[in-house]
Design a protein around this motif. Structure first.
Motif, short mmCIF file in Angstrom:
data_model
loop_
_atom_site.label_atom_id
_atom_site.label_comp_id
_atom_site.label_asym_id
_atom_site.label_seq_id
_atom_site.Cartn_x
_atom_site.Cartn_y
_atom_site.Cartn_z
N VAL A 64 32.42 -41.43 -11.80
CA VAL A 64 31.49 -42.34 -11.60
C VAL A 64 32.02 -43.59 -12.55
O VAL A 64 32.12 -43.32 -13.64
CB VAL A 64 30.14 -42.03 -12.05
N THR A 76 19.21 -44.58 -14.68
CA THR A 76 18.24 -44.08 -13.61
C THR A 76 19.00 -43.63 -12.29
O THR A 76 19.09 -42.72 -11.46
CB THR A 76 17.34 -45.32 -13.11
N VAL A 77 20.04 -44.69 -12.09
CA VAL A 77 21.12 -44.39 -10.72
C VAL A 77 21.95 -43.12 -11.08
O VAL A 77 22.15 -42.34 -10.40
CB VAL A 77 21.79 -45.58 -10.75
N LEU A 78 22.43 -43.11 -12.34
CA LEU A 78 23.08 -41.75 -12.59
C LEU A 78 22.09 -40.39 -12.42
O LEU A 78 22.79 -39.43 -12.11
CB LEU A 78 23.51 -41.77 -14.27
N GLY A 80 20.00 -40.09 -10.30
CA GLY A 80 19.98 -39.51 -8.99
C GLY A 80 21.06 -39.05 -8.36
O GLY A 80 21.24 -38.15 -7.64
N ILE A 81 22.24 -39.78 -8.83
CA ILE A 81 23.66 -39.07 -8.63
C ILE A 81 23.90 -37.68 -8.97
O ILE A 81 24.30 -36.70 -8.22
CB ILE A 81 24.63 -39.99 -9.00
N ILE A 123 29.58 -47.93 -9.27
CA ILE A 123 28.07 -48.66 -9.56
C ILE A 123 28.10 -50.05 -9.89
O ILE A 123 28.46 -50.27 -11.04
CB ILE A 123 27.14 -47.76 -10.56
N HIS A 295 16.61 -44.60 -8.54
CA HIS A 295 17.00 -43.15 -8.44
C HIS A 295 17.34 -42.78 -6.86
O HIS A 295 18.21 -41.97 -6.85
CB HIS A 295 15.79 -42.49 -9.08
N GLN A 297 18.70 -44.70 -4.75
CA GLN A 297 20.12 -45.12 -4.65
C GLN A 297 21.03 -44.14 -5.25
O GLN A 297 22.12 -44.07 -4.38
CB GLN A 297 20.18 -46.55 -5.66
N GLY A 298 20.90 -43.50 -6.28
CA GLY A 298 21.92 -42.37 -6.66
C GLY A 298 22.05 -41.46 -5.82
O GLY A 298 22.99 -40.99 -5.50
#
Length: 339
Positions: A64, A76-78, A80-81, A123, A295, A297-298
């Protein structure tokens, strides 16, 4: 440490059958697979990542790329990923892709070429043509999230539309003296840079409302609460302060809220403020925001890269990601309509 041979003996099968049952690859009856899984769990057996890689040609690891880790949006994206990938049995390796040219080159030329990842998620990063070529040369699935790339599969919101919705909310309330905190022309990286797109959306919304572009105020800030506070203080201490501020992130908008408090200004009585992101603190501060569901999106990025690897069904088309204006107490019509 329990070995695969011990699992095989306890389950009454061969080591090859244990390997097939645990990897999910190859023909194994449902009953045998269940017995092997139960035996492995009972004995506390964990598949060796190195052995699994040798057998499958996969590292079960996703790289990533991101510019920073300690900002709410990226963390927050992380999350979700990580949630999406862990369910599928994948690990994550983070690579900080800063603005330093030498550090960026090391990521592409050394770290990613060690073949320790099966795919890459980038990202909110602007990659130049040479960097895109380096990524493509890896021969790995790549998904870009948060910043559209014409040569890479991309998941992104329409940042121009996001800013038009946020600014349009302010113009619909009757505001005419509206300032923008984000990027300025002097700080533009390129036309596809997310802060640049949001500035363009802000300017388009002003044009939609018949507000001259020359009257627009811009203050540069580094997408942090502290920088948003400093930018807002400059605006609010000027000879003709705005009645409304559109900040290109919720963290900068929260900084603007703090600046208004420090100057004893009422929000929204004296000043309306709107941000972007859907920050977890936006509801606490009563901040009007455009929620882009980071989230989720992740999760979408994880689904997309797993589909590229053949470990998940194809996700929804890589269309613009959803966003939603959430109106709260930080916006209202101006106390005194502008002339």
């Amino acid at each position: 440490m329990v070995s695969i041979d011990e699992v095989a003996r306890a389950a009454g099968v061969s080591t090859a059958t244990v390997s097939r049952a645990l990897s999910g690859r190859g023909q194994v009856s449902l009953g045998t697979r269940s017995r092997v899984l139960a035996t492995a769990a009972e004995l506390g057996y964990v598949v060796s990542s190195s052995a699994s890689s040798l057998a499958s040609g996969r590292t079960r690891n996703i790289g990533v790329l991101l510019p920073v880790v300690d900002r709410w949006y990226f963390s927050t994206v992380l999350a979700g990923i990580a949630s999406g990938l862990q369910r599928a049995g994948y690990d994550i390796t983070l690579y900080a892709l800063t603005e330093d040219a030498a550090e960026r080159a090391t990521v592409f030329e050394t770290f990613l070429r060690r073949q320790r990842v099966d795919a890459v998620i980038a990202i909110a990063i602007s990659l130049d043509a040479a960097e895109v070529e380096r990524v493509e040369a890896l021969g790995l699935p790549v998904v870009a999230l948060g910043a559209a790339h014409p040569r890479l599969p991309s998941l992104s919101v329409d940042d121009v539309a996001v800013a038009r919705v946020a600014t349009g909310h302010l113009t619909a309330l009757g505001h005419r003296r509206i300032a923008h905190i984000g990027t300025t022309s002097a700080h533009d990286a390129d036309g596809d840079h997310i802060p640049t797109l949001r500035r363009h959306g802000f300017e388009q919304a002003l044009a939609d409302a018949g507000i001259p572009a020359a009257s627009a105020r811009h203050e540069h800030a580094d997408f942090t609460i502290e920088d948003g506070h400093r930018a807002a203080m400059r605006l609010l201490r000027s000879d003709e302060p705005p009645t409304a501020i559109f900040a290109a992130s919720d963290e900068m908008a929260i900084g603007a809220l703090m600046a208004a408090r420090d100057l004893a200004l009422s929000v929204p009585g004296d000043l309306s403020i709107v941000g972007v992101d859907g920050h977890e603190l936006s509801a606490f501060f009563g901040l009007t925001t455009v929620d882009q569901f980071p989230h989720d999106q992740g999760l979408r990025a994880a689904e997309a890269v797993l589909a590229e690897l053949g470990d998940a069904a194809p996700p929804a088309p890589l269309a613009p990601l959803p966003f939603e204006l959430v109106v709260r107490a930080s916006t209202a019509p101006p106390a005194r309509p502008s002339p």
